[in-house]
Design a protein around this motif. Structure first.
Motif, PDB file in Angstrom:
ATOM      1  N   PHE A   1       0.843  -1.196   0.000  1.00  0.00           N
ATOM      2  CA  PHE A   1       0.000   0.000   0.000  1.00  0.00           C
ATOM      3  C   PHE A   1       0.873   1.239   0.000  1.00  0.00           C
ATOM      4  CE2 PHE A   1      -2.725   3.247   1.837  1.00  0.00           C
ATOM      5  CZ  PHE A   1      -3.810   3.125   0.997  1.00  0.00           C
ATOM      6  N   TYR A   2       0.569   2.173  -0.896  1.00  0.00           N
ATOM      7  CA  TYR A   2       1.408   3.359  -1.059  1.00  0.00           C
ATOM      8  C   TYR A   2       0.534   4.607  -1.058  1.00  0.00           C
ATOM      9  CZ  TYR A   2       4.277   6.849  -3.450  1.00  0.00           C
ATOM     10  OH  TYR A   2       4.951   7.985  -3.787  1.00  0.00           O
ATOM     11  N   SER A   3       1.008   5.639  -0.364  1.00  0.00           N
ATOM     12  CA  SER A   3       0.278   6.904  -0.352  1.00  0.00           C
ATOM     13  C   SER A   3       1.270   8.024  -0.079  1.00  0.00           C
ATOM     14  CB  SER A   3      -0.813   6.890   0.713  1.00  0.00           C
ATOM     15  OG  SER A   3      -1.613   8.047   0.617  1.00  0.00           O
ATOM     16  N   THR A   4       0.857   9.256  -0.321  1.00  0.00           N
ATOM     17  CA  THR A   4       1.712  10.412  -0.070  1.00  0.00           C
ATOM     18  C   THR A   4       1.066  11.314   0.961  1.00  0.00           C
ATOM     19  OG1 THR A   4       0.695  11.687  -1.874  1.00  0.00           O
ATOM     20  CG2 THR A   4       2.637  10.369  -2.416  1.00  0.00           C
TER      21      THR A   4
ATOM     22  N   LEU B   1      -2.994   7.627   7.800  1.00  0.00           N
ATOM     23  CA  LEU B   1      -2.687   6.283   8.282  1.00  0.00           C
ATOM     24  C   LEU B   1      -3.854   5.707   9.071  1.00  0.00           C
ATOM     25  CD1 LEU B   1      -0.598   4.018   8.598  1.00  0.00           C
ATOM     26  CD2 LEU B   1       0.206   5.158  10.666  1.00  0.00           C
ATOM     27  N   ARG B   2      -4.468   6.522   9.922  1.00  0.00           N
ATOM     28  CA  ARG B   2      -5.590   6.045  10.741  1.00  0.00           C
ATOM     29  C   ARG B   2      -6.745   5.579   9.850  1.00  0.00           C
ATOM     30  NH1 ARG B   2      -6.396  10.381  13.285  1.00  0.00           N
ATOM     31  NH2 ARG B   2      -4.986   9.971  15.015  1.00  0.00           N
ATOM     32  N   ALA B   3      -7.057   6.385   8.834  1.00  0.00           N
ATOM     33  CA  ALA B   3      -8.159   6.026   7.938  1.00  0.00           C
ATOM     34  C   ALA B   3      -7.832   4.780   7.127  1.00  0.00           C
ATOM     35  CB  ALA B   3      -8.471   7.205   7.013  1.00  0.00           C
ATOM     36  N   HIS B   4      -6.595   4.689   6.634  1.00  0.00           N
ATOM     37  CA  HIS B   4      -6.231   3.547   5.806  1.00  0.00           C
ATOM     38  C   HIS B   4      -6.152   2.248   6.617  1.00  0.00           C
ATOM     39  CE1 HIS B   4      -4.491   6.358   2.566  1.00  0.00           C
ATOM     40  NE2 HIS B   4      -5.568   5.791   2.115  1.00  0.00           N
ATOM     41  N   LEU B   5      -5.649   2.331   7.848  1.00  0.00           N
ATOM     42  CA  LEU B   5      -5.598   1.132   8.689  1.00  0.00           C
ATOM     43  C   LEU B   5      -7.001   0.612   8.976  1.00  0.00           C
ATOM     44  CD1 LEU B   5      -2.764   1.925  11.282  1.00  0.00           C
ATOM     45  CD2 LEU B   5      -2.706   0.288   9.401  1.00  0.00           C
TER      46      LEU B   5
ATOM     47  N   GLN C   1     -10.878  -3.566   8.118  1.00  0.00           N
ATOM     48  CA  GLN C   1     -12.229  -3.941   7.733  1.00  0.00           C
ATOM     49  C   GLN C   1     -12.206  -4.976   6.602  1.00  0.00           C
ATOM     50  OE1 GLN C   1     -14.582  -2.861   9.547  1.00  0.00           O
ATOM     51  NE2 GLN C   1     -16.383  -3.687   8.495  1.00  0.00           N
ATOM     52  N   LYS C   2     -11.251  -4.820   5.698  1.00  0.00           N
ATOM     53  CA  LYS C   2     -11.113  -5.779   4.608  1.00  0.00           C
ATOM     54  C   LYS C   2     -10.764  -7.157   5.161  1.00  0.00           C
ATOM     55  CE  LYS C   2      -8.451  -6.751   0.408  1.00  0.00           C
ATOM     56  NZ  LYS C   2      -7.382  -6.266  -0.500  1.00  0.00           N
ATOM     57  N   PHE C   3      -9.814  -7.214   6.113  1.00  0.00           N
ATOM     58  CA  PHE C   3      -9.427  -8.497   6.700  1.00  0.00           C
ATOM     59  C   PHE C   3     -10.590  -9.141   7.458  1.00  0.00           C
ATOM     60  CE2 PHE C   3      -4.696  -7.143   6.959  1.00  0.00           C
ATOM     61  CZ  PHE C   3      -4.545  -7.469   5.628  1.00  0.00           C
ATOM     62  N   ILE C   4     -11.368  -8.297   8.158  1.00  0.00           N
ATOM     63  CA  ILE C   4     -12.533  -8.818   8.883  1.00  0.00           C
ATOM     64  C   ILE C   4     -13.527  -9.430   7.906  1.00  0.00           C
ATOM     65  CG2 ILE C   4     -14.561  -8.150  10.231  1.00  0.00           C
ATOM     66  CD1 ILE C   4     -12.791  -6.050  11.599  1.00  0.00           C
ATOM     67  N   GLY C   5     -13.725  -8.736   6.768  1.00  0.00           N
ATOM     68  CA  GLY C   5     -14.646  -9.252   5.756  1.00  0.00           C
ATOM     69  C   GLY C   5     -14.187 -10.577   5.195  1.00  0.00           C
ATOM     70  N   ILE C   6     -12.861 -10.705   4.951  1.00  0.00           N
ATOM     71  CA  ILE C   6     -12.317 -11.958   4.436  1.00  0.00           C
ATOM     72  C   ILE C   6     -12.485 -13.082   5.467  1.00  0.00           C
ATOM     73  CG2 ILE C   6     -10.191 -13.122   3.762  1.00  0.00           C
ATOM     74  CD1 ILE C   6      -9.248 -10.465   2.568  1.00  0.00           C
ATOM     75  N   ALA C   7     -12.200 -12.752   6.725  1.00  0.00           N
ATOM     76  CA  ALA C   7     -12.282 -13.766   7.784  1.00  0.00           C
ATOM     77  C   ALA C   7     -13.708 -14.268   7.984  1.00  0.00           C
ATOM     78  CB  ALA C   7     -11.733 -13.197   9.088  1.00  0.00           C
TER      79      ALA C   7
END
Length: 249
Positions: free
Chosen positions: A7-10, A21-25, A30-36
């Motif tokens: 993941f890359y951002s400026t 960082l807070r928003a992206h984390l 949430q993505k990992f929770i959805g996968i799990a």
């Protein structure tokens, strides 16, 4: 990094980094929770969880963060409005002084000196306004986006999170549009200030003061745009993770 799946951002400064960082984390978690949970629905609890120990009673909640964001976002917009009005006003003054210089020419040294003094006074007042408002804008930006990123981190706890995220996203798009408009007028003013003839020491000093404060203001606008872009990207990821049919826009 992006090509390798990272993941890359400026970001422009520490405050922008923290909010981004807070928003992206939040989006990644949430993505990992959805996968799990994709193949295993979460267990149903017969009793509500005991959160009396884990929750700080003085900690802000979603509505608190949204209120802080809304208040400080209004302060940001107010600072931009003040600068826009001041820029229009000093632009009109520039046009008048330039016209007067053209009329009198450099042959009338006494008149040119008086005109230069008026022009420098106009510019010093404008520089002071810029300096004051850039301080307001910087403080409001940092607090607004810190609160917003914290709100984004909490918003997924609520069933109406998609509607709330979409609404906030639209507001942030308007923020970017407002920043671009302000930047355009400020760049034009910077060019106009630099174009004034160096007829006196006062003019040279006032040009420097205006240019330095314009650069500070332009830097703040870049920070706003960078942080907003990152938060919008995180929102898109959250929307996509909560509804796979939604694509990033």
């Amino acid at each position: 990094m992006p090509e390798k799946g990272g993941f890359y951002s400026t970001f422009e400064d520490q405050a922008g980094f923290e909010a981004s960082l807070r928003a992206h984390l939040t989006a990644i978690a949430q993505k990992f929770i959805g996968i799990a949970n994709s193949g295993n629905p979460p267990p149903v609890r017969s009793d509500p969880p005991d959160v009396s120990v884990s929750v700080d009673e003085d900690e802000n909640g979603l509505l608190d963060y949204l209120d802080i964001y809304d208040t400080r976002a209004k302060d940001m917009n107010a600072a931009l409005d003040v600068i826009t009005e001041a820029t229009v006003r000093v632009g009109e003054q520039f046009s008048q002084r330039t016209s007067e210089w053209t009329t009198h020419g450099v042959a009338d040294a006494g008149q040119v000196k008086r005109l230069a003094k008026r022009a420098s006074e106009d510019m010093f007042r404008y520089a002071d306004t810029l300096g004051l408002q850039v301080t307001v804008l910087s403080s409001a930006r940092q607090e607004a986006f810190a609160a917003l990123s914290s709100a984004v981190a909490l918003i997924t706890d609520f069933q109406s999170d998609q509607d709330q995220l979409q609404s906030l996203r639209e507001t942030l798009q308007e923020t970017i549009a407002g920043g671009k408009s302000a930047r355009s007028s400020l760049l034009g003013m910077r060019q106009a200030a630099n174009g004034l003839p160096r007829v006196s020491k006062d003019i040279n000093k006032s040009k420097r003061a205006v240019t330095e404060n314009l650069d500070r203001f332009l830097s703040e606008i870049e920070s706003i745009e960078s942080t907003v872009t990152n938060i919008i990207d995180a929102m898109d990821r959250l929307l996509a993770s909560s509804d796979p049919g939604i694509s990033n826009v």
